[in-house]
Write an enzyme that holds these catalytic residues in place. Sequence first.
Site, PDB file in Angstrom:
ATOM      1  N   LYS A   3     -23.650 -32.779  46.765  1.00 56.73           N
ATOM      2  CA  LYS A   3     -24.817 -32.121  46.178  1.00 56.73           C
ATOM      3  C   LYS A   3     -25.726 -31.487  47.230  1.00 56.73           C
ATOM      4  O   LYS A   3     -26.375 -30.466  46.972  1.00 56.73           O
ATOM      5  CB  LYS A   3     -25.618 -33.119  45.337  1.00 56.73           C
ATOM      6  CG  LYS A   3     -24.902 -33.581  44.075  1.00 56.73           C
ATOM      7  CD  LYS A   3     -24.789 -32.466  43.053  1.00 56.73           C
ATOM      8  CE  LYS A   3     -24.185 -32.955  41.739  1.00 56.73           C
ATOM      9  NZ  LYS A   3     -23.929 -31.849  40.806  1.00 56.73           N
TER      10      LYS A   3
ATOM     11  N   GLU B 203     -33.069 -31.411  37.465  1.00 58.48           N
ATOM     12  CA  GLU B 203     -32.520 -32.356  36.500  1.00 58.48           C
ATOM     13  C   GLU B 203     -31.485 -33.193  37.231  1.00 58.48           C
ATOM     14  O   GLU B 203     -30.907 -32.738  38.220  1.00 58.48           O
ATOM     15  CB  GLU B 203     -31.846 -31.585  35.362  1.00 58.48           C
ATOM     16  CG  GLU B 203     -30.426 -31.063  35.640  1.00 58.48           C
ATOM     17  CD  GLU B 203     -30.304 -30.058  36.782  1.00 58.48           C
ATOM     18  OE1 GLU B 203     -31.328 -29.501  37.218  1.00 58.48           O
ATOM     19  OE2 GLU B 203     -29.169 -29.851  37.266  1.00 58.48           O
TER      20      GLU B 203
ATOM     21  N   SER C 100     -15.968 -36.211  45.936  1.00 54.48           N
ATOM     22  CA  SER C 100     -17.255 -35.505  45.881  1.00 54.48           C
ATOM     23  C   SER C 100     -18.443 -36.395  46.223  1.00 54.48           C
ATOM     24  O   SER C 100     -19.493 -35.907  46.624  1.00 54.48           O
ATOM     25  CB  SER C 100     -17.452 -34.903  44.491  1.00 54.48           C
ATOM     26  OG  SER C 100     -17.303 -35.915  43.518  1.00 54.48           O
TER      27      SER C 100
END
Lengths: 407, 271
Positions: free
Chosen positions: A100, A122, A389
């Site tokens: 991220k 969010e 990830s």
Amino acid sequence: MTDGVRANSLRNGPDASGHFGDGLGGRFVAETLMPLLLELDEAYKVVKADPAFHKELAFYLKDYVGRPSPLWFAKRLTDELGGAKIYMKREELNHTGSHKLNNVMGQILLARRMGRTRIVAETGAGQHGVATATVCALFGMKCVIYMGATDVERQMPNVFRMKLLGAEVVPVTAGAGTLKDAMNEAMRDWVANISDTYFLVGTVAGPHPYPAMVRDFQSVIGDEVKVQMQEAEGRLPDVIVAAIGGGSNAMGIFHPFLDDPSVRLIGVEAAGHGLDSGKTAASIERGSRGVLHGNRTYLLQDENGQITEAHSISAGLDYPGVGPEHSWLYEIGRAEYVGITDDEALEAFQTCTRAEGIIPALESAHAVAHAVKIAPTLSPETLLVINISGRGDKDIFTVAEHLGVKL
Amino acid sequence: MSRIARRFAALKQEGRGALIPYLEACDPDFQTSLDLLKAMPEAGADLIEIGMPFSDPSADGPVIQLAARRGLKAGATLPRLFGMVKSFREQDNDTPVILMGYLNPIEAYGLDRFCVDASAAGVDGLIIVDMPPEEAGPMQGPAKAAGLDIIRLIAPTTDDNRLKLVLNHASGFVYYVSITGITGTRSASDEDLRAALPRIRAATDLPIAIGFGIRTPEQAASASRIADGAVVASALLATLAKTLDPGEQATPSTLPSVLTQLRELAAAVRG
């Protein structure tokens, strides 16, 4: 970010109005937000063409995020499965523990250039929220994170982390209190605070230019894999497997390979209790085209066009939509989309941990599970890359509960 | 001439602006919302907006979100909504009815079929919150063929260049979203409205209605004078919500409470 893109490239999308293929993507928002999206689009075009911006981003990606992330040859897992040669792209080694931060770093630098001082975002599992809170701490920006009340409960460590970083975490009780509802609330905040606020979207969904911009920032993953696989094996990988909620880690690793037809791209959706159980988050496989959160894409919805609740053991995949570029890749057949159930992901979570000493996020465990499924059917010459990830530390409570262990 | 055009022309003759109340379909149940719809013209509604409940109304504040949720829980669907309008038209062939909502349920129903059925039921115009002009192409033809106005939204953020684009193909009236924010939150001041209106007036001959944040009779009166109409939504829905029993069902005070408030608003608009 754009080098090597050819005239008839699958990498050229979306068009100027933000559309992929036949009407996917776009900008479906209230009029109040339209001028802001157009301004953002212009601002992004400017930085995209600005070498100074890329230099600044590269500096932060290297010295703060910790890039490049390694491409790890998973020998023990490969031997155990007896098939394709398995590599793992180690995005879980990034600062804050997931992919991220790649996108968040790009967008925060853009927000600073646009003169914004307040960030809203969010989050589902909290990975995007933690990444956003981190860069807001780094650059001294005010940070408000919307998170579904259900997710606040099941991701307490990440909520605490965000608060430590100085962010305000707002639990959203509307709907089922998950990512979809947090997204609605973040959009409401943005429309009410347009003068100073930047909406930092965490995935390749939402109104144009977010899907393209987040993809571009995440493409660093696939760009590195290309170089690293060349170094390791002297050629391109054959199969790339990545988990899909909104689809940002998958889009980031897929995108640089879209024009390489020999590379099979497989997106793994969360099937939850099973694709046909009615408790799933598999938007592509069990959804249909629709409009939500500013874009036209595949959505889980009923026959009346009401959005239905997604279900996944992974809060990060628990979203009833998917990025529009994935919907397009699905429609043109360039990428395959499959489902992995909660149970299969839990199993793979343990397999990966024991075989490689890498605790994957439950999101990533979905990708591992599909790799475990197909690797034995592939030849030993096949080069398979799994995108890890994120790291699974945040998920140990969920996993323990499902294994009947009291922590 | 369409019902909307006729109504605004008549009001101009009368020398006043329109009062446009809002109700959410099937909130809290089909019959109550139908009774409310039928009673609204007598209580002073000049045009009526009916909300099409959607699971994810991302431009709406808590009051409309809850109303949409109640409507969905009570089984609101587009066919039932069309049934409501049809039943209303049996008694009232003059009051314009505008549907307001989000695009997804309309696309699920089918754009063509939606426009044909809405028009056949007696609907006059559409406000689709998340369909900006750039994405309105597919809706344009079917709406025009069915004689439905697509009412365009203008926000304080809409600059002059964009104003031209938004007003291109606009019909019926123009809806000015008077604040940057969600429904039912803050209100624009009279000064803000007085400053904003000439810019829009210069760009269109269509009537202009002001919505978002109009709560009191005074605000409605003022907005309907500065523009050509005032939309009141959250304030009426909040009144309705207060009358419901703990199970969110209508009580004997539901209709009278909402209609009393509507009468007060109408009296103020009529000055």
